[in-house]
Design an enzyme around this catalytic site. Structure first.
Site, PDB file in Angstrom:
ATOM      1  N   ARG A 101       0.840  -1.187   0.000  1.00  9.32           N
ATOM      2  CA  ARG A 101       0.000   0.000   0.000  1.00  9.32           C
ATOM      3  C   ARG A 101       0.884   1.249   0.000  1.00  9.32           C
ATOM      4  O   ARG A 101       1.954   1.271   0.617  1.00  9.32           O
ATOM      5  CB  ARG A 101      -0.856  -0.028   1.259  1.00  9.32           C
ATOM      6  CG  ARG A 101      -1.799   1.156   1.465  1.00  9.32           C
ATOM      7  CD  ARG A 101      -2.931   1.116   0.503  1.00  9.32           C
ATOM      8  NE  ARG A 101      -4.101   1.882   0.991  1.00  9.32           N
ATOM      9  CZ  ARG A 101      -5.065   2.293   0.204  1.00  9.32           C
ATOM     10  NH1 ARG A 101      -5.018   2.048  -1.089  1.00  9.32           N
ATOM     11  NH2 ARG A 101      -6.101   2.944   0.692  1.00  9.32           N
ATOM     12  N   THR A 403     -10.201   0.492  -9.321  1.00 13.39           N
ATOM     13  CA  THR A 403      -9.058  -0.344  -8.963  1.00 13.39           C
ATOM     14  C   THR A 403      -9.069  -1.485  -9.973  1.00 13.39           C
ATOM     15  O   THR A 403      -9.840  -1.461 -10.914  1.00 13.39           O
ATOM     16  CB  THR A 403      -9.241  -0.855  -7.509  1.00 13.39           C
ATOM     17  OG1 THR A 403      -9.332   0.266  -6.633  1.00 13.39           O
ATOM     18  CG2 THR A 403      -8.111  -1.717  -7.022  1.00 13.39           C
ATOM     19  N   THR A 421      -4.028  -0.689  -7.313  1.00 13.08           N
ATOM     20  CA  THR A 421      -4.800   0.493  -7.666  1.00 13.08           C
ATOM     21  C   THR A 421      -3.920   1.727  -7.797  1.00 13.08           C
ATOM     22  O   THR A 421      -2.784   1.751  -7.315  1.00 13.08           O
ATOM     23  CB  THR A 421      -5.865   0.747  -6.578  1.00 13.08           C
ATOM     24  OG1 THR A 421      -6.717   1.813  -6.978  1.00 13.08           O
ATOM     25  CG2 THR A 421      -5.227   1.087  -5.244  1.00 13.08           C
ATOM     26  N   GLU A 423      -6.126   4.405  -7.220  1.00 11.30           N
ATOM     27  CA  GLU A 423      -7.245   5.029  -6.514  1.00 11.30           C
ATOM     28  C   GLU A 423      -8.336   5.475  -7.476  1.00 11.30           C
ATOM     29  O   GLU A 423      -9.030   4.624  -8.007  1.00 11.30           O
ATOM     30  CB  GLU A 423      -6.771   6.182  -5.609  1.00 11.30           C
ATOM     31  CG  GLU A 423      -7.839   6.803  -4.752  1.00 11.30           C
ATOM     32  CD  GLU A 423      -8.582   5.820  -3.844  1.00 11.30           C
ATOM     33  OE1 GLU A 423      -9.576   6.242  -3.227  1.00 11.30           O
ATOM     34  OE2 GLU A 423      -8.201   4.654  -3.755  1.00 11.30           O
ATOM     35  N   ASP A 445      -7.584   8.737   0.347  1.00  9.00           N
ATOM     36  CA  ASP A 445      -8.227   7.643   1.071  1.00  9.00           C
ATOM     37  C   ASP A 445      -8.166   7.855   2.580  1.00  9.00           C
ATOM     38  O   ASP A 445      -8.781   7.110   3.341  1.00  9.00           O
ATOM     39  CB  ASP A 445      -7.582   6.298   0.713  1.00  9.00           C
ATOM     40  CG  ASP A 445      -8.522   5.392  -0.056  1.00  9.00           C
ATOM     41  OD1 ASP A 445      -9.630   5.842  -0.406  1.00  9.00           O
ATOM     42  OD2 ASP A 445      -8.163   4.237  -0.317  1.00  9.00           O
ATOM     43  N   SER A 464      -7.702   0.897   3.419  1.00  8.33           N
ATOM     44  CA  SER A 464      -8.177   0.422   2.126  1.00  8.33           C
ATOM     45  C   SER A 464      -9.385  -0.482   2.325  1.00  8.33           C
ATOM     46  O   SER A 464      -9.668  -0.943   3.434  1.00  8.33           O
ATOM     47  CB  SER A 464      -7.059  -0.362   1.423  1.00  8.33           C
ATOM     48  OG  SER A 464      -7.544  -1.018   0.272  1.00  8.33           O
ATOM     49  N   SER A 465     -10.092  -0.732   1.226  1.00 11.35           N
ATOM     50  CA  SER A 465     -11.183  -1.713   1.228  1.00 11.35           C
ATOM     51  C   SER A 465     -10.841  -2.933   0.388  1.00 11.35           C
ATOM     52  O   SER A 465     -11.682  -3.825   0.236  1.00 11.35           O
ATOM     53  CB  SER A 465     -12.464  -1.074   0.688  1.00 11.35           C
ATOM     54  OG  SER A 465     -12.921  -0.067   1.549  1.00 11.35           O
ATOM     55  N   GLY A 485     -13.472  -1.396  -6.764  1.00 11.01           N
ATOM     56  CA  GLY A 485     -14.724  -0.757  -6.407  1.00 11.01           C
ATOM     57  C   GLY A 485     -14.712   0.084  -5.159  1.00 11.01           C
ATOM     58  O   GLY A 485     -15.772   0.334  -4.588  1.00 11.01           O
ATOM     59  N   GLY A 486     -13.525   0.528  -4.664  1.00 13.90           N
ATOM     60  CA  GLY A 486     -13.518   1.312  -3.440  1.00 13.90           C
ATOM     61  C   GLY A 486     -14.180   0.525  -2.328  1.00 13.90           C
ATOM     62  O   GLY A 486     -13.965  -0.671  -2.163  1.00 13.90           O
TER      63      GLY A 486
END
Length: 588
Positions: A101, A403, A421, A423, A445, A464-465, A485-486
């Site tokens: 990340r 993403t 990603t 973002e 984010d 993050s998701s 998809g966030g």
């Protein structure tokens, strides 16, 4: 983009007496007995198959596919961003994760996106140097290859270099995404030059070459990870962040990145987050991704309902309400574990899930957002002393829905589920001059207001998701799943698991089913065409309500390991221009 797959001559020892070929035509579903790959791009899937056919393993093939996606799907991923990789190692029979990340530059503070005591406009924050986190993708690829791969950068980047140099045809989906980014891209000179023509999106049918990205990949292939983090590429990144290459008359917020931020960047090898659901062992990403924990928490809540025995509408109502509760807890407590002592053990306990489950009315949806629960009461580890009071009224920053996810397996049984990603669609909008790749806007984010676990801090990784997931059954791989998809990543993975495990859908149907995303709000996100359907009307009978502006949700990719020893690769059948699943087949 539909591209015919090319047959590859076998490059394997003759003693195996095996010929490996792949599907003759790109399609969203394929079954075979060798390695397999599912991505949203035909060329990326072909790159992975090429590496598998040359004797590479799933880790090598995943990096090859990812690098190619950076060329063909540059708006959602690339070396200017970061991601999370979950790997099942067949020989060791264990699952590990690689967290690469992006991180906040050293000069970051909690006031990063505030001005005059107020949060700045979100879109203004996105299209700026201030939005760029320190990229982690190349370091993540390096760790994956060095620790678990069988090839090196010069081999796995070769297919992507070829695509960048030779070009690919802009398809309608690519053109659509360009159109959505025109305003942002026009602000930056190198971005306009690469992706626009006279300020407008390149039309479908255009052959798009990216010699700058080919150059970046060649430098990494020759110089390894240091070429990105300490060489000319690093200097170009820092210059682009701190003095964004804007078009004439444009002004955007600069960043404050230093060469030391790049040189000091580290990926994290973390134990996978483990949970169980109806006989499956699920392995996902731990924090700072909230995806694995939130999916596991929601499934723990759902495990107390016999969903298989219920009508579909009631089962989906319960899915939505479990997701609502899980998001309330996720939003309140989860963030980078190196900065926040999240009560993760309590949140993932079956007892906490039972307490939260008791709040669900089987016949009626909650009227709006619900309060977070108290996982501290179920925290077996006394080393988490802080009990922050959740602020239900706090406005969380929007989370981009853009993403990409890919998944790969090999003939040895290794499996990779990988989500990465930059973002937002097009990230910050900044293409690094001379190197052709877009920089992320991952700093957005973070939550712009505090106090909150996910406010910006120096060196911190934004929550993050992303939820790349590998499921085992009886100790062997059963399926993998993930999506972009966030925050809707979490619900896409969760709903697909429920569709597959509880509702008994084959994986392709589980992926293609209409998606419903409840993230602790008064209304649920749905896709175009859902409102007014029989399924929608049935759920409205439970008091479920839908957002007024439907949008496509996610672009999932999955693998299913069948009892007969075959593997089925599954990509999207209708979303994001249709995905591509390819497999190897063994034959004498």
């Amino acid at each position: 983009m539909k591209v015919c797959a090319r047959a590859s001559a076998p490059v394997l020892p003759l003693v195996l007496a095996i010929v490996l070929i792949h599907e003759a035509v790109a399609a969203p579903v394929a079954t075979g007995t060798g390695g397999a790959v599912a991505t949203i791009s035909a060329k990326a899937s072909e790159s992975a198959l090429d590496i598998l056919n040359k004797g590479g393993n799933a880790i090598d093939a995943a990096v090859a596919a990812a690098a190619t996606l950076g060329v063909t799907d540059p708006f959602s991923c690339g070396i200017g961003g970061g991601g999370f990789m979950v790997i099942y190692l067949a020989k060791d029979q264990r699952v590990i994760t690689i967290d690469h990340r992006e991180t906040a530059p050293a000069k970051t503070s909690a006031e990063w996106f505030r001005q005059d005591g107020k949060p700045i406009d979100f879109d203004t924050a996105v299209a700026s140097g201030a939005a760029v986190g320190v990229p982690g993708t190349v370091r993540g690829w390096h760790e994956a290859l060095e620790r678990y791969g069988s090839m090196r950068f010069n081999q796995v980047l070769a297919p992507a270099i070829a695509v960048a140099e030779q070009g690919f045809t802009v398809n309608p989906n690519f053109n659509l995404l360009l159109g959505q980014n025109e305003k942002k891209f026009r602000q930056f000179a190198p971005t306009s030059e690469l992706y626009l023509h006279k300020g407008k999106a390149l039309p479908s049918g255009t052959l798009l070459r990216n010699p700058g990205m080919a150059r970046a990949y060649r430098e990494i292939a020759a110089g390894g990870v240091k070429a990105f983090y300490e060489g000319p590429i690093a200097r170009a990144i820092v210059d682009a962040v701190n003095k964004p290459p804007v078009a004439a008359g444009v002004s955007v917020r600069p960043g404050a990145m230093r060469l030391s931020d790049l040189a000091n960047y580290e990926a994290r090898i973390r134990p996978a987050l483990h949970s169980t659901y109806r006989g499956y062992d699920l392995y996902g990403m731990p924090l700072p991704s909230s995806g694995g924990a939130t999916v596991a928490h929601a499934l723990n809540i759902l495990e107390g309902f016999d969903l298989k025995a219920l009508p579909r509408a009631r089962a989906e109502h319960l899915y939505l309400e479990a997701s609502r509760l899980a998001f309330a807890d996720r939003n309140a407590y989860l963030a980078d574990p190196e900065y926040v002592d999240a009560p993760l053990a309590g949140m993932l306990s079956k007892e906490f899930a039972a307490q939260r489950r008791a709040l669900i009315r089987p016949d009626r949806a909650a009227p709006g957002a619900v309060a977070a629960g108290d996982p501290y009461a179920f925290q077996s580890d006394p080393s988490v002393p802080l009990r922050p009071q959740p602020r239900a009224s706090l406005r969380l920053a929007p989370e981009s829905a853009h993403t990409t996810h890919l998944t790969v397996s090999d003939k040895e049984g290794n499996v990779v589920a990988y989500t990465f990603t930059i973002e937002s669609w097009g990230g910050s909008g900044i293409v690094v001059p001379d190197y052709g790749f877009l920089l992320n806007n991952e700093m957005t984010d973070f939550d712009f207001e505090g106090p909150h676990p996910n406010v910006p801090e120096a060196g911190k990784r934004p929550r993050s998701s992303m939820a790349p997931t590998i499921a085992l059954k009886n100790g062997k791989p059963a399926f993998s799943i993930g999506s972009p998809g966030g925050s809707t990543i979490i619900t896409t993975v969760l709903q697909t698991v429920v569709n597959y495990v509880d509702l008994g859908m084959p994986m392709d149907q589980a992926v293609d089913a209409p998606r419903l995303s409840q993230r602790n709000a008064s209304e649920t996100s749905v896709e175009p065409g859902f409102g007014g359907s029989a399924q929608a009307r049935a759920l409205e009978g439970f008091g479920q309500r839908w957002e007024a502006a439907p949008e496509e949700i996610g672009a999932a990719n999955a693998l299913v390991f069948n009892p007969d020893g075959t593997v089925t690769a599954v990509s999207e059948g209708k979303r994001h221009g249709v995905g591509t699943a390819l497999v190897q087949r063994r034959g004498h």
